[in-house]
Design an enzyme around this catalytic site. Structure first.
Site, mmCIF file in Angstrom:
data_model
loop_
_atom_site.group_PDB
_atom_site.id
_atom_site.type_symbol
_atom_site.label_atom_id
_atom_site.label_comp_id
_atom_site.label_asym_id
_atom_site.label_seq_id
_atom_site.Cartn_x
_atom_site.Cartn_y
_atom_site.Cartn_z
ATOM 1 N N HIS A 155 36.803 41.670 40.152
ATOM 2 C CA HIS A 155 36.613 40.975 41.506
ATOM 3 C C HIS A 155 37.766 39.918 41.581
ATOM 4 O O HIS A 155 38.417 40.069 42.756
ATOM 5 C CB HIS A 155 35.359 39.992 41.364
ATOM 6 C CG HIS A 155 35.497 39.112 42.457
ATOM 7 N ND1 HIS A 155 34.357 39.221 43.574
ATOM 8 C CD2 HIS A 155 35.766 37.791 42.814
ATOM 9 C CE1 HIS A 155 34.628 38.085 44.392
ATOM 10 N NE2 HIS A 155 35.537 37.219 43.698
ATOM 11 N N GLU A 156 38.380 39.483 40.735
ATOM 12 C CA GLU A 156 39.586 38.643 40.695
ATOM 13 C C GLU A 156 40.838 39.641 41.014
ATOM 14 O O GLU A 156 41.639 39.330 41.938
ATOM 15 C CB GLU A 156 39.703 37.899 39.507
ATOM 16 C CG GLU A 156 38.881 36.928 39.062
ATOM 17 C CD GLU A 156 38.408 35.796 40.263
ATOM 18 O OE1 GLU A 156 39.407 35.725 41.223
ATOM 19 O OE2 GLU A 156 37.187 35.406 40.371
ATOM 20 N N HIS B 282 40.836 40.364 44.488
ATOM 21 C CA HIS B 282 41.778 39.203 45.329
ATOM 22 C C HIS B 282 43.306 39.496 45.604
ATOM 23 O O HIS B 282 43.941 39.200 46.405
ATOM 24 C CB HIS B 282 41.309 37.857 44.866
ATOM 25 C CG HIS B 282 40.115 37.282 45.200
ATOM 26 N ND1 HIS B 282 39.577 37.235 46.694
ATOM 27 C CD2 HIS B 282 38.848 36.993 44.468
ATOM 28 C CE1 HIS B 282 38.497 36.397 46.570
ATOM 29 N NE2 HIS B 282 37.991 36.573 45.503
ATOM 30 N N GLU C 57 35.152 36.817 50.218
ATOM 31 C CA GLU C 57 34.384 37.120 48.959
ATOM 32 C C GLU C 57 33.574 38.564 49.132
ATOM 33 O O GLU C 57 33.481 39.197 47.760
ATOM 34 C CB GLU C 57 33.403 36.062 48.460
ATOM 35 C CG GLU C 57 34.381 34.816 48.163
ATOM 36 C CD GLU C 57 35.188 35.012 46.999
ATOM 37 O OE1 GLU C 57 34.539 35.610 45.984
ATOM 38 O OE2 GLU C 57 36.393 34.586 47.006
#
Length: 293
Positions: free
Chosen positions: A150-151, A154, A225
């Site tokens: 997930h990071e 980003h 997100e």
């Protein structure tokens, strides 16, 4: 506790205030005509310069500030790392390569009981992925991989840069409106007091309008997100991403039951917060959207 996003917003506000006050004190970029009226075009140009400068300085400082504020210990691949630390570095680099990144992010750990992780940095070449010791202790390997993915998403999506551009636009309107309002207030007092009233009013209105403007930035953060979740699911697998979110949800429930605070990088919060001031959507909404994709 809204670390990554609020650290950026706070740094941006402080930088913008400092630049604006310095320029005002030295009379740089004056937007008042000789008659005392406002030259709207000059004010708009002045606002854009201050607004975007504040946003880009905040972006440039983001990785340094995050390391300092969170006391992140960077894990260098060539260093003598423990087995768990080396596994974390290899995981971040593997996911980064799968995502097509040419330059590997720095990987760091910071001491905290919170289950947390964040990504930051001024560019894809100078990015950082950091995880808390609490995350490594509480979560299993699949959940950690989902959160790390997930990071990394980003970073791949360029969310910090996009947020900077949005923050620059918001800053421009904040500076423009705060000085316009301060000018109107200063006209209500005696001429000899007008300059000090104007200066104080600028600071007050800029802080107030910045709080309102932050709602726009936070709304964008919540929107992004969902994209980072989708990116994490693509890199690590949907099952691992959903497993990670459910693990975070269980942790949140435990923290809420014990009336302790938690973190919010992946929408973890021990206290119910107004949706307008939340950096992340509700975990249930994120899980449902992933399941439906």
């Amino acid at each position: 506790m809204m670390k990554r996003i609020l650290l950026f917003i706070l740094t941006n506000l402080l930088v913008m205030l400092t630049i604006g006050i310095i320029l005002s004190v030295f009379g740089v970029g004056s937007y008042l005509n000789e008659s005392g009226s406002v030259n709207l075009m000059s004010l708009l140009i002045f606002s854009a310069i201050v607004g975007f400068t504040g946003a880009f300085i905040s972006l440039a400082m983001s990785r340094i500030m995050a390391k300092w504020m969170m006391r992140v210990r960077v894990l260098k691949p060539e260093a003598n790392l423990s087995h768990g630390e080396r596994q974390l570095v290899e995981m971040v680099h593997r996911l980064s390569r799968s995502a097509g990144l040419m330059h590997m992010p720095q990987v760091g750990i910071y001491e905290s009981h919170e289950v947390n992780a964040f990504a930051t940095g001024p560019s894809k070449k100078r990015s950082l992925v950091a995880v808390s010791t609490g995350l490594l202790q509480e979560m299993d390997a699949d959940a950690v991989e989902g959160i790390v993915a997930h990071e990394v998403a980003h970073i791949v999506n360029g969310d910090m840069v996009t947020m900077t551009l949005l923050q620059g636009v918001v800053n421009t309107f904040v500076v423009f409106l705060s000085r316009l309002a301060a000018w109107a207030v200063a006209r209500l007092v005696k001429e000899e007091l007008a300059w000090i009233v104007h200066l104080i009013a600028v600071i007050v209105f800029q802080i107030a309008f910045s709080i309102l403007g932050s709602m726009v930035v936070l709304a964008f953060s919540r929107y992004r997100e969902f994209h980072a979740d989708a990116g994490g699911a693509h890199l690590a697998g949907k099952d691992k991403m959903i497993h990670a979110l459910r693990g975070l949800q269980r942790h949140t429930d435990r923290m809420r039951d014990s009336q302790q605070t938690a973190i919010s990088t992946l929408q973890i919060s021990g206290k119910k917060r107004s949706a307008l001031f939340s950096t992340h959507p509700d975990l249930e909404d994120r899980i449902r959207r992933l399941q439906a994709s």
